[in-house]
Design a protein around this motif. Structure first.
Motif, PDB file in Angstrom:
ATOM      1  N   ARG A  26      15.700  31.891  -4.868  1.00 10.86           N
ATOM      2  CA  ARG A  26      15.924  30.873  -3.304  1.00 10.86           C
ATOM      3  C   ARG A  26      14.270  30.768  -3.094  1.00 10.86           C
ATOM      4  N   ALA A  27      13.970  31.343  -2.029  1.00 14.60           N
ATOM      5  CA  ALA A  27      13.244  31.741  -1.945  1.00 14.60           C
ATOM      6  C   ALA A  27      12.187  31.101  -2.756  1.00 14.60           C
ATOM      7  N   LEU A  28      11.525  31.975  -4.090  1.00 19.41           N
ATOM      8  CA  LEU A  28      10.591  32.298  -5.767  1.00 19.41           C
ATOM      9  C   LEU A  28      11.486  30.797  -5.690  1.00 19.41           C
ATOM     10  N   ARG A  29      11.839  29.620  -5.259  1.00 16.77           N
ATOM     11  CA  ARG A  29      12.563  28.837  -6.244  1.00 16.77           C
ATOM     12  C   ARG A  29      11.421  27.126  -5.292  1.00 16.77           C
ATOM     13  N   ASP A  30      11.912  27.685  -3.897  1.00 17.96           N
ATOM     14  CA  ASP A  30      11.753  26.835  -3.001  1.00 17.96           C
ATOM     15  C   ASP A  30      10.013  27.309  -2.305  1.00 17.96           C
ATOM     16  N   HIS A  31       9.801  28.003  -2.876  1.00 14.92           N
ATOM     17  CA  HIS A  31       8.081  28.552  -1.921  1.00 14.92           C
ATOM     18  C   HIS A  31       7.849  29.518  -2.998  1.00 14.92           C
ATOM     19  N   PRO A  32       7.288  29.368  -3.766  1.00 12.59           N
ATOM     20  CA  PRO A  32       6.603  30.589  -4.889  1.00 12.59           C
ATOM     21  C   PRO A  32       5.441  31.103  -4.564  1.00 12.59           C
ATOM     22  N   LEU A  33       4.495  30.428  -4.081  1.00 11.66           N
ATOM     23  CA  LEU A  33       3.479  31.285  -3.625  1.00 11.66           C
ATOM     24  C   LEU A  33       3.666  32.168  -2.546  1.00 11.66           C
ATOM     25  N   VAL A  34       4.200  31.437  -1.205  1.00 13.86           N
ATOM     26  CA  VAL A  34       4.246  32.300  -0.566  1.00 13.86           C
ATOM     27  C   VAL A  34       5.225  33.551  -0.198  1.00 13.86           C
ATOM     28  N   CYS A  35       6.404  33.286  -1.611  1.00 12.46           N
ATOM     29  CA  CYS A  35       7.579  34.618  -1.910  1.00 12.46           C
ATOM     30  C   CYS A  35       6.212  35.415  -2.347  1.00 12.46           C
ATOM     31  N   LYS A  36       5.498  35.200  -3.418  1.00 11.01           N
ATOM     32  CA  LYS A  36       4.507  35.875  -4.183  1.00 11.01           C
ATOM     33  C   LYS A  36       3.901  36.726  -3.273  1.00 11.01           C
ATOM     34  N   SER A  37       2.878  36.162  -2.613  1.00 11.34           N
ATOM     35  CA  SER A  37       2.506  36.340  -1.690  1.00 11.34           C
ATOM     36  C   SER A  37       2.585  37.518  -0.619  1.00 11.34           C
ATOM     37  N   VAL A  38       3.928  37.491   0.506  1.00 15.37           N
ATOM     38  CA  VAL A  38       4.849  38.105   0.948  1.00 15.37           C
ATOM     39  C   VAL A  38       4.975  39.841   0.170  1.00 15.37           C
ATOM     40  N   THR A  39       5.743  39.286  -1.108  1.00 14.19           N
ATOM     41  CA  THR A  39       6.041  40.542  -1.849  1.00 14.19           C
ATOM     42  C   THR A  39       4.882  41.488  -2.351  1.00 14.19           C
ATOM     43  N   THR A  40       3.644  40.517  -2.936  1.00 13.65           N
ATOM     44  CA  THR A  40       3.537  41.572  -3.020  1.00 13.65           C
ATOM     45  C   THR A  40       2.046  42.243  -1.972  1.00 13.65           C
ATOM     46  N   GLY A  41       2.114  41.583  -0.936  1.00  9.58           N
ATOM     47  CA  GLY A  41       1.845  42.455   0.235  1.00  9.58           C
ATOM     48  C   GLY A  41       2.407  43.296   1.148  1.00  9.58           C
ATOM     49  N   VAL A  42       3.643  43.013   1.183  1.00  4.01           N
ATOM     50  CA  VAL A  42       4.785  44.401   1.290  1.00  4.01           C
ATOM     51  C   VAL A  42       4.522  45.868   0.605  1.00  4.01           C
ATOM     52  N   LEU A  43       4.653  44.773  -1.207  1.00  6.88           N
ATOM     53  CA  LEU A  43       4.084  46.510  -1.956  1.00  6.88           C
ATOM     54  C   LEU A  43       3.612  47.152  -1.480  1.00  6.88           C
ATOM     55  N   PHE A  44       1.533  46.729  -1.052  1.00  3.24           N
ATOM     56  CA  PHE A  44       0.552  47.446  -0.893  1.00  3.24           C
ATOM     57  C   PHE A  44       0.746  47.686  -0.248  1.00  3.24           C
ATOM     58  N   ALA A  45       1.274  47.684   1.243  1.00  2.00           N
ATOM     59  CA  ALA A  45       1.751  48.493   2.637  1.00  2.00           C
ATOM     60  C   ALA A  45       2.687  49.561   1.930  1.00  2.00           C
ATOM     61  N   LEU A  46       3.561  49.542   1.224  1.00  2.00           N
ATOM     62  CA  LEU A  46       4.706  50.607   0.922  1.00  2.00           C
ATOM     63  C   LEU A  46       3.049  51.588  -0.184  1.00  2.00           C
ATOM     64  N   GLY A  47       3.211  50.249  -0.213  1.00  2.00           N
ATOM     65  CA  GLY A  47       1.401  51.774  -1.246  1.00  2.00           C
ATOM     66  C   GLY A  47       0.710  52.006  -0.899  1.00  2.00           C
ATOM     67  N   ASP A  48       0.319  52.101   0.365  1.00  2.00           N
ATOM     68  CA  ASP A  48      -0.084  52.850   1.002  1.00  2.00           C
ATOM     69  C   ASP A  48      -0.154  53.890   1.884  1.00  2.00           C
ATOM     70  N   VAL A  49       0.981  53.273   2.228  1.00  2.00           N
ATOM     71  CA  VAL A  49       2.390  54.575   2.988  1.00  2.00           C
ATOM     72  C   VAL A  49       2.786  55.743   2.307  1.00  2.00           C
ATOM     73  N   LEU A  50       3.138  55.596   1.274  1.00  2.00           N
ATOM     74  CA  LEU A  50       3.498  56.083  -0.230  1.00  2.00           C
ATOM     75  C   LEU A  50       2.057  57.274  -0.144  1.00  2.00           C
ATOM     76  N   CYS A  51       0.722  56.600  -0.550  1.00  2.00           N
ATOM     77  CA  CYS A  51      -0.393  57.589  -0.678  1.00  2.00           C
ATOM     78  C   CYS A  51      -0.721  58.392   0.160  1.00  2.00           C
ATOM     79  N   GLN A  52      -0.656  57.574   1.601  1.00  2.00           N
ATOM     80  CA  GLN A  52      -1.343  58.240   3.103  1.00  2.00           C
ATOM     81  C   GLN A  52       0.160  59.333   3.339  1.00  2.00           C
ATOM     82  N   SER A  53       1.642  59.393   2.554  1.00  2.00           N
ATOM     83  CA  SER A  53       2.656  60.690   2.927  1.00  2.00           C
ATOM     84  C   SER A  53       2.306  61.778   2.212  1.00  2.00           C
ATOM     85  N   ILE A  54       1.329  61.357   0.707  1.00  2.00           N
ATOM     86  CA  ILE A  54       1.435  62.467   0.059  1.00  2.00           C
ATOM     87  C   ILE A  54      -0.184  63.169   0.359  1.00  2.00           C
ATOM     88  N   GLU A  55      -1.543  62.450   0.670  1.00  2.00           N
ATOM     89  CA  GLU A  55      -2.202  62.655   1.232  1.00  2.00           C
ATOM     90  C   GLU A  55      -2.268  63.327   2.409  1.00  2.00           C
TER      91      GLU A  55
END
Length: 214
Positions: A26-55
């Motif tokens: 529903r969020a993707l349909r109603d607010h596609p740009l915001v939804c995709k941007s937030v999703t990407t931001g969250v997954l970028f942050a999780l990727g960095d957390v994973l990277c730092q945890s391994i390092e």
């Protein structure tokens, strides 16, 4: 009784996941740009957390860098997410691109688009680091990071993303392609974070080893 109990738990979890997916759709349909941007931001942050945890390993709690994670999240939220949203829409709406089959689309994606996205990512990460720390000129710092990390990152990229994006262009609906790329990109984001912070991580790794030895 045990089987009935496990079935009830599984059914409840499936219902909750279904509700979450409906809300996301529903969020993707109603607010596609915001939804995709937030999703990407969250997954970028999780990727960095994973990277730092391994390092950092056992020293992650002591040496974890929230500003680094915030920087990755900001690039995903404010740049990569919006760009991917516009990019995938362009591929589906512009007549020339919309007429292409998945193979030439993948070739375009893995040449012009791939190079552009990686250049801008490393430039923004380098410039952001310079702005946060002060001293270095942001343009110089961003350009230097692009010069050192672009080519090895592209080589690694071409081992992973051609196949995934071919599947995306073949089977994934346009409105879900950013989610597809960002989800598979969780591990890739960890790699990007590592490459973007390679010099600082070498220094920090030395500090961690010294601290552990002490």
């Amino acid at each position: 009784l045990k089987l009935q109990f496990l079935y009830l738990i599984a059914s409840r979890d499936q219902t909750q996941m279904s509700r979450l997916w409906q809300r996301y759709s529903r969020a993707l349909r109603d607010h596609p740009l915001v939804c995709k941007s937030v999703t990407t931001g969250v997954l970028f942050a999780l990727g960095d957390v994973l990277c730092q945890s391994i390092e950092l390993g056992e020293g992650v709690l002591q040496h974890f860098s929230p500003p680094r994670t915030a920087k990755m999240a900001a690039v995903g939220l404010c740049w990569t997410g919006p760009v991917l949203h516009a990019y995938f829409n362009m591929l589906s709406r512009v007549t020339f691109f919309a007429s292409l089959t998945p193979l030439p689309l993948t070739l375009f994606d893995q040449t012009a688009a791939c190079v552009f996205l990686n250049i801008t990512f490393f430039f923004l990460m380098g410039a952001g680091e310079a702005l946060l720390e002060g001293g270095d000129d942001p343009v110089t710092a961003g350009s230097a990071l692009v010069a050192t990390q672009l080519w090895p990152t592209l080589l690694a990229n071409w081992c992973v993303w051609p196949f995934l994006n071919y599947l995306s262009f073949s089977y994934v609906p346009v409105h879900l392609r950013v989610l597809w790329a960002s989800s598979w990109g969780l591990l890739w984001n960890a790699y990007l974070s590592y490459m973007a912070n390679l010099d600082s991580e070498k220094a920090l790794g030395g500090d961690v080893r010294v601290a552990q030895a002490a």
